[in-house]
Design an enzyme around this catalytic site. Structure first.
Site, PDB file in Angstrom:
ATOM      1  CB  ALA A 163     -21.348 -19.591   6.355  1.00 45.55           C
ATOM      2  N   PRO A 164     -19.187 -21.986   5.707  1.00 39.22           N
ATOM      3  CG  PRO A 164     -17.010 -22.726   5.284  1.00 39.22           C
ATOM      4  CD  PRO A 164     -18.109 -22.823   6.288  1.00 39.22           C
ATOM      5  N   GLY A 165     -20.004 -22.907   3.181  1.00 37.82           N
ATOM      6  CA  GLY A 165     -20.690 -23.233   1.934  1.00 37.82           C
ATOM      7  C   GLY A 165     -20.369 -24.590   1.329  1.00 37.82           C
ATOM      8  N   GLY A 166     -19.742 -25.468   2.102  1.00 43.90           N
ATOM      9  CA  GLY A 166     -19.388 -26.786   1.561  1.00 43.90           C
ATOM     10  C   GLY A 166     -20.608 -27.581   1.127  1.00 43.90           C
ATOM     11  CG  ASP A 182     -24.386 -19.284   8.190  1.00 40.05           C
ATOM     12  OD1 ASP A 182     -24.010 -18.325   8.895  1.00 40.05           O
ATOM     13  OD2 ASP A 182     -24.033 -20.454   8.406  1.00 40.05           O
ATOM     14  CG  ASP A 219     -22.911 -28.767   9.641  1.00 39.71           C
ATOM     15  OD1 ASP A 219     -22.890 -29.443  10.686  1.00 39.71           O
ATOM     16  OD2 ASP A 219     -21.889 -28.515   8.968  1.00 39.71           O
ATOM     17  CE  LYS A 249     -22.718 -28.505  14.406  1.00 40.07           C
ATOM     18  NZ  LYS A 249     -22.104 -29.162  13.274  1.00 40.07           N
TER      19      LYS A 249
END
Ligand SMILES: C[S@@+](CC[C@H](N)C(=O)[O-])C[C@H]1O[C@@H](n2cnc3c(N)ncnc32)[C@H](O)[C@@H]1O
Length: 291
Positions: A163-166, A182, A219, A249
């Protein structure tokens, strides 16, 4: 930017080049061009006049300069040109790299093939697509290009932390069937795509699965080492010729240690094809993985 931070960027998370040799103080005034010109002359002995060259300038941070990047490029290129090397802006063999903050300039000469990016200062920009869902899409495009990986146009992809889904949008529009995992909502453009199945839970809940995947993406916003462990759990579902891409991250403090620990975890289940901080990464590095 402090020297310490710049060192971190260059050594641990070098996004573009290790060419930097000189650190100069600049003032955001027209005189800066003279300072840069002076230091360029000190590099002339390193210039191979039989090889073509170009000057690439990148500005970091917001700043107002009474000159443009092109002014710098033109001024410094003229100095190098005086020594007889041929200028080739498209395919230079040597590059004088200039990186500018409002108070400091970093300058270095290197062979283009030794630079980490073909783009000035690693600044790779992609055109925004009209139906783009998130800026994260640029990260995936840049990763595919940097690590020379081709998305298949058929097969199945697992997108962990979708999410959001790129990323899901990019994969599904290229023809892959996507399992998007997600707990958060997907943008309707990704959610409603016929190739997309949204599993609205955590990856830890989703695995194990009966599926196998041509591509596994991750991600997820979580500690890099935890994310690497989840990625490791997924390794057994990667098809033999498949590949994975994930972001790690990183915390502000101890980012090198955390990155190395995460890479060690990944190395126990994948071959690590590359790990780089890309232009579109902020506090993260992108890792490419093979089976
Ligand atoms: C940076 S966003 C991903 C952006 C996405 N790649 C895109 O292109 O739009 C990070 C996502 O990780 C998800 N996430 C965090 N922990 C997760 C977990 N354990 N399982 C699945 N998703 C998780 C969050 O809900 C969040 O949506």
């Amino acid at each position: 930017m402090s020297t310490e931070k710049q060192k971190t960027v260059l050594v641990v998370l070098a996004p573009y080049s290790d060419a930097v040799r000189d650190l100069l103080a600049v003032q955001g005034k027209r005189d800066d061009l003279e300072i840069l010109a002076y230091h360029t002359r000190t590099l002339l002995l390193e210039l191979d006049t039989t090889r073509s060259y170009s000057v690439q300038t990148r500005t970091l941070e917001e700043g107002r300069w009474p000159y443009t990047r092109f002014d710098i490029n033109n001024r410094l290129a003229a100095i190098l040109g005086e020594w007889g090397a041929p200028l080739d802006v498209q395919h230079p063999e040597q590059i004088l790299s200039v990186t500018l903050t409002p108070t400091e300039a970093f300058l270095g000469l290197s062979l283009a093939r030794e630079n980490l990016s073909d783009w000035a200062g690693g600044e790779r920009r992609f055109k925004r697509e009209p139906n783009q869902i998130s800026r994260a899409e640029f990260k995936l495009l840049e990763a595919l290009e940097t690590f020379d990986l081709q998305l298949p146009t058929t097969g199945v992809a697992l997108d962990m932390g979708a999410a959001p889904g790129g990323w899901t949008r990019l994969l599904s529009e290229r023809g892959l069937r996507v399992i998007a995992v997600d707990p958060a909502e997907l943008d309707p453009r990704a959610e409603s795509h016929p190739n997309v199945t949204h599993i609205r839970t955590t990856v830890e809940n989703y695995l194990p699965t009966r599926e196998t995947f041509d591509v596994i993406l991750n991600d997820m916003r979580m500690d890099a080492r935890d994310s690497a462990r989840v990625m490791l759990m997924a390794a057994q579902y990667l098809k033999p010729k498949g590949f994975g891409i994930m972001t790690l991250k990183l915390p502000e403090k101890g980012m090198g240690d955390v990155a190395r620990a995460a890479l060690r975890i990944l190395g126990s289940g994948y071959s690590v094809l590359g790990a780089r901080q890309l232009f579109h990464n902020r506090d993260e590095v992108t890792v490419a993985l093979g089976g």
